[in-house]
Design a protein around this motif. Structure first.
Motif, PDB file in Angstrom:
ATOM      1  N   VAL A   1       0.842  -1.196   0.000  1.00  0.00           N
ATOM      2  CA  VAL A   1       0.000   0.000   0.000  1.00  0.00           C
ATOM      3  C   VAL A   1       0.877   1.245   0.000  1.00  0.00           C
ATOM      4  CG1 VAL A   1      -1.740   1.305   1.268  1.00  0.00           C
ATOM      5  CG2 VAL A   1      -1.894  -1.196   1.164  1.00  0.00           C
ATOM      6  N   ALA A   2       1.962   1.218   0.789  1.00  0.00           N
ATOM      7  CA  ALA A   2       2.887   2.352   0.808  1.00  0.00           C
ATOM      8  C   ALA A   2       3.495   2.568  -0.585  1.00  0.00           C
ATOM      9  CB  ALA A   2       3.982   2.111   1.844  1.00  0.00           C
ATOM     10  N   ALA A   3       3.765   1.469  -1.309  1.00  0.00           N
ATOM     11  CA  ALA A   3       4.307   1.612  -2.661  1.00  0.00           C
ATOM     12  C   ALA A   3       3.312   2.322  -3.576  1.00  0.00           C
ATOM     13  CB  ALA A   3       4.655   0.235  -3.228  1.00  0.00           C
ATOM     14  N   VAL A   4       1.996   1.996  -3.449  1.00  0.00           N
ATOM     15  CA  VAL A   4       0.975   2.691  -4.236  1.00  0.00           C
ATOM     16  C   VAL A   4       0.990   4.177  -3.903  1.00  0.00           C
ATOM     17  CG1 VAL A   4      -1.501   2.921  -4.645  1.00  0.00           C
ATOM     18  CG2 VAL A   4      -0.473   0.644  -4.496  1.00  0.00           C
ATOM     19  N   GLN A   5       1.046   4.489  -2.643  1.00  0.00           N
ATOM     20  CA  GLN A   5       1.026   5.891  -2.218  1.00  0.00           C
ATOM     21  C   GLN A   5       2.254   6.657  -2.732  1.00  0.00           C
ATOM     22  OE1 GLN A   5       0.760   4.899   1.938  1.00  0.00           O
ATOM     23  NE2 GLN A   5      -1.464   5.234   2.024  1.00  0.00           N
ATOM     24  N   LEU A   6       3.430   6.027  -2.664  1.00  0.00           N
ATOM     25  CA  LEU A   6       4.646   6.682  -3.147  1.00  0.00           C
ATOM     26  C   LEU A   6       4.645   6.818  -4.671  1.00  0.00           C
ATOM     27  CD1 LEU A   6       7.164   4.917  -0.757  1.00  0.00           C
ATOM     28  CD2 LEU A   6       6.755   7.388  -0.868  1.00  0.00           C
ATOM     29  N   LEU A   7       4.114   5.834  -5.382  1.00  0.00           N
ATOM     30  CA  LEU A   7       4.032   5.935  -6.843  1.00  0.00           C
ATOM     31  C   LEU A   7       3.032   7.008  -7.265  1.00  0.00           C
ATOM     32  CD1 LEU A   7       4.192   2.137  -7.778  1.00  0.00           C
ATOM     33  CD2 LEU A   7       5.908   3.883  -8.321  1.00  0.00           C
ATOM     34  N   LEU A   8       1.943   7.139  -6.523  1.00  0.00           N
ATOM     35  CA  LEU A   8       1.016   8.241  -6.799  1.00  0.00           C
ATOM     36  C   LEU A   8       1.724   9.587  -6.640  1.00  0.00           C
ATOM     37  CD1 LEU A   8      -2.206   6.961  -4.984  1.00  0.00           C
ATOM     38  CD2 LEU A   8      -2.025   7.469  -7.424  1.00  0.00           C
ATOM     39  N   THR A   9       2.514   9.712  -5.578  1.00  0.00           N
ATOM     40  CA  THR A   9       3.271  10.949  -5.357  1.00  0.00           C
ATOM     41  C   THR A   9       4.264  11.185  -6.493  1.00  0.00           C
ATOM     42  OG1 THR A   9       3.042  10.722  -2.951  1.00  0.00           O
ATOM     43  CG2 THR A   9       4.828  12.123  -3.758  1.00  0.00           C
ATOM     44  N   ALA A  10       4.908  10.118  -6.972  1.00  0.00           N
ATOM     45  CA  ALA A  10       5.865  10.258  -8.063  1.00  0.00           C
ATOM     46  C   ALA A  10       5.194  10.795  -9.328  1.00  0.00           C
ATOM     47  CB  ALA A  10       6.523   8.913  -8.357  1.00  0.00           C
ATOM     48  N   HIS A  11       3.904  10.528  -9.495  1.00  0.00           N
ATOM     49  CA  HIS A  11       3.167  11.016 -10.654  1.00  0.00           C
ATOM     50  C   HIS A  11       2.515  12.375 -10.401  1.00  0.00           C
ATOM     51  CE1 HIS A  11       3.456   7.616 -13.443  1.00  0.00           C
ATOM     52  NE2 HIS A  11       3.368   6.809 -12.388  1.00  0.00           N
ATOM     53  N   GLY A  12       2.773  12.962  -9.244  1.00  0.00           N
ATOM     54  CA  GLY A  12       2.214  14.283  -8.955  1.00  0.00           C
ATOM     55  C   GLY A  12       0.936  14.260  -8.151  1.00  0.00           C
ATOM     56  N   TYR A  13       0.503  13.076  -7.670  1.00  0.00           N
ATOM     57  CA  TYR A  13      -0.707  12.945  -6.856  1.00  0.00           C
ATOM     58  C   TYR A  13      -0.239  12.654  -5.419  1.00  0.00           C
ATOM     59  CZ  TYR A  13      -2.987  12.523 -11.408  1.00  0.00           C
ATOM     60  OH  TYR A  13      -3.426  12.754 -12.692  1.00  0.00           O
TER      61      TYR A  13
ATOM     62  N   HIS B   1      -0.067  -1.125 -13.768  1.00  0.00           N
ATOM     63  CA  HIS B   1       0.658  -0.924 -15.018  1.00  0.00           C
ATOM     64  C   HIS B   1       0.857   0.561 -15.304  1.00  0.00           C
ATOM     65  CE1 HIS B   1       2.127  -2.049 -19.007  1.00  0.00           C
ATOM     66  NE2 HIS B   1       1.338  -1.131 -19.518  1.00  0.00           N
ATOM     67  N   ALA B   2      -0.120   1.378 -14.954  1.00  0.00           N
ATOM     68  CA  ALA B   2      -0.005   2.817 -15.181  1.00  0.00           C
ATOM     69  C   ALA B   2       0.826   3.504 -14.115  1.00  0.00           C
ATOM     70  CB  ALA B   2      -1.406   3.446 -15.238  1.00  0.00           C
ATOM     71  N   LEU B   3       0.935   2.897 -12.925  1.00  0.00           N
ATOM     72  CA  LEU B   3       1.648   3.542 -11.812  1.00  0.00           C
ATOM     73  C   LEU B   3       3.156   3.303 -11.846  1.00  0.00           C
ATOM     74  CD1 LEU B   3      -0.668   2.938  -8.697  1.00  0.00           C
ATOM     75  CD2 LEU B   3       0.039   5.156  -9.621  1.00  0.00           C
ATOM     76  N   ILE B   4       3.586   2.085 -12.198  1.00  0.00           N
ATOM     77  CA  ILE B   4       5.003   1.740 -12.054  1.00  0.00           C
ATOM     78  C   ILE B   4       5.882   2.626 -12.938  1.00  0.00           C
ATOM     79  CG2 ILE B   4       4.563  -0.641 -11.376  1.00  0.00           C
ATOM     80  CD1 ILE B   4       5.172  -1.479 -14.258  1.00  0.00           C
TER      81      ILE B   4
ATOM     82  N   ALA C   1      10.248   9.638  -5.193  1.00  0.00           N
ATOM     83  CA  ALA C   1       9.334   8.784  -4.438  1.00  0.00           C
ATOM     84  C   ALA C   1       9.296   7.362  -4.988  1.00  0.00           C
ATOM     85  CB  ALA C   1       7.934   9.399  -4.445  1.00  0.00           C
ATOM     86  N   ALA C   2       9.431   7.188  -6.320  1.00  0.00           N
ATOM     87  CA  ALA C   2       9.401   5.843  -6.890  1.00  0.00           C
ATOM     88  C   ALA C   2      10.601   5.028  -6.404  1.00  0.00           C
ATOM     89  CB  ALA C   2       9.383   5.913  -8.407  1.00  0.00           C
ATOM     90  N   VAL C   3      11.743   5.677  -6.263  1.00  0.00           N
ATOM     91  CA  VAL C   3      12.926   4.979  -5.739  1.00  0.00           C
ATOM     92  C   VAL C   3      12.685   4.585  -4.289  1.00  0.00           C
ATOM     93  CG1 VAL C   3      15.387   5.189  -5.222  1.00  0.00           C
ATOM     94  CG2 VAL C   3      14.459   6.181  -7.338  1.00  0.00           C
TER      95      VAL C   3
ATOM     96  N   GLY D   1      20.104  -4.883 -12.082  1.00  0.00           N
ATOM     97  CA  GLY D   1      20.088  -3.791 -11.117  1.00  0.00           C
ATOM     98  C   GLY D   1      19.109  -2.681 -11.445  1.00  0.00           C
ATOM     99  N   ILE D   2      18.203  -2.929 -12.401  1.00  0.00           N
ATOM    100  CA  ILE D   2      17.196  -1.942 -12.819  1.00  0.00           C
ATOM    101  C   ILE D   2      15.822  -2.433 -12.386  1.00  0.00           C
ATOM    102  CG2 ILE D   2      16.126  -0.764 -14.782  1.00  0.00           C
ATOM    103  CD1 ILE D   2      18.772  -1.150 -16.279  1.00  0.00           C
ATOM    104  N   VAL D   3      15.046  -1.543 -11.803  1.00  0.00           N
ATOM    105  CA  VAL D   3      13.693  -1.902 -11.385  1.00  0.00           C
ATOM    106  C   VAL D   3      12.732  -1.561 -12.522  1.00  0.00           C
ATOM    107  CG1 VAL D   3      11.884  -1.603  -9.668  1.00  0.00           C
ATOM    108  CG2 VAL D   3      14.292  -1.448  -8.976  1.00  0.00           C
ATOM    109  N   GLY D   4      12.454  -2.579 -13.348  1.00  0.00           N
ATOM    110  CA  GLY D   4      11.503  -2.427 -14.441  1.00  0.00           C
ATOM    111  C   GLY D   4      10.223  -3.182 -14.141  1.00  0.00           C
ATOM    112  N   PRO D   5       9.350  -3.377 -15.135  1.00  0.00           N
ATOM    113  CA  PRO D   5       8.051  -4.017 -14.894  1.00  0.00           C
ATOM    114  C   PRO D   5       8.143  -5.386 -14.231  1.00  0.00           C
ATOM    115  CG  PRO D   5       8.078  -2.991 -17.052  1.00  0.00           C
ATOM    116  CD  PRO D   5       9.467  -2.862 -16.528  1.00  0.00           C
ATOM    117  N   ASP D   6       9.061  -6.257 -14.684  1.00  0.00           N
ATOM    118  CA  ASP D   6       9.162  -7.588 -14.088  1.00  0.00           C
ATOM    119  C   ASP D   6       9.605  -7.515 -12.631  1.00  0.00           C
ATOM    120  OD1 ASP D   6       8.351  -8.812 -16.416  1.00  0.00           O
ATOM    121  OD2 ASP D   6      10.381  -9.159 -17.153  1.00  0.00           O
TER     122      ASP D   6
END
Length: 262
Positions: A141-153, A190-193, A203-205, A246-251
């Motif tokens: 849930v914290a990851a959702v919240q931080l990804l929202l912040t990374a997108h400006g929300y 898919h839209a958040l990551i 925030a995404a990091v 060492g890259i955080v991508g979709p997988d």
């Protein structure tokens, strides 16, 4: 008495006069003989050349001839000018495939072999995405919240899926033309990551760092994708049989958010 003029019979003929004239002029006679011999030799050589030369190529059949005889079909195909057998007429040529020839078929439920597209819809294939809704708690849930912040929300990362988080998710979904139900499912994930790598900040990091720690690869959640974070990501990818780049991508995101909710 005046003498009678010589009779016609006594006068020399033209050939004799020419012969007498040429005898009186030997140089002219020599030139005449050389010219005659040269012409005769040239005529002989031309005749010999025509006799030794091979016959020329056969003329291509005209369009009118092709309308009246079958061999034109074979001549057009092989270009040899040799008429084919009688059974090779246009009436025997078929543009349809033989019933015994192998045909490409597509079995219902199987992919079309002619379809080379490899697009994968969110939430399908080897990636799995958790379904989060109001009342859930945890680092996912914290990851959702931080990804929202990374997108400006901007959303407080308190790890609680409360009314504020539901509202922000709904607004984000509406802005992305998604089903605005306030639930974070595969399409919303898919839209958040956001793909993050060495040198990135934000925030995404921080979301990736908190999830790494939750999976047993502790790293400071400072929002800076430093060397320590790269090592933690690589170790996590190795354990999960992912490409250790060492890259955080979709997988990698899909594997990171696969946490049991309390």
């Amino acid at each position: 008495m005046t003498g009678n003029p010589p009779s016609t019979a006594q006068r020399p003929g033209p050939t004799r006069r020419l012969a007498e004239w040429l005898r009186s002029r030997p140089m002219v006679l020599a030139v005449f003989v050389i010219a005659a011999l040269t012409m005769a030799a040239s005529a002989y050589q031309n005749a010999q050349g025509r006799a030794d030369s091979p016959p020329g190529p056969a003329a291509a059949p005209s369009a009118d001839a092709c309308l009246t005889r079958d061999p034109c079909v074979e001549e057009t195909v092989d270009g040899l000018g040799d008429p084919g057998p009688a059974e090779s007429s246009p009436a025997d040529i078929s543009v349809t495939s033989s019933p015994d020839a192998p045909q490409a078929s597509v079995t219902p439920g199987e992919p079309d072999p002619l379809d080379t597209g490899n697009a994968q819809a969110p939430g399908t294939g080897s990636r799995t995405w958790p379904l989060l809704k109001s009342g859930d708690r945890g680092e996912t849930v914290a990851a959702v919240q931080l990804l929202l912040t990374a997108h400006g929300y901007r959303t407080a990362p308190d790890a609680v899926y409360g009314p504020a988080t539901t509202s922000q998710v709904t607004v984000y979904q509406r802005d992305r033309s998604l089903a605005d139900d306030g639930i974070t499912g595969p399409d919303t994930w898919h839209a958040l990551i956001v793909t993050v790598r060495a040198g990135d900040r934000g925030a995404a990091v921080t979301a990736a760092q908190r999830l790494l720690t939750a999976h047993g690869h502790p790293v400071p959640a400072n929002g800076a994708f430093d060397e320590e974070t790269v090592q933690a990501v690589t170790a996590f990818q190795t354990v999960r049989a992912l490409a250790p780049d060492g890259i955080v991508g979709p997988d990698t995101w899909s594997a990171l958010v696969a946490l049991e909710q309390p």
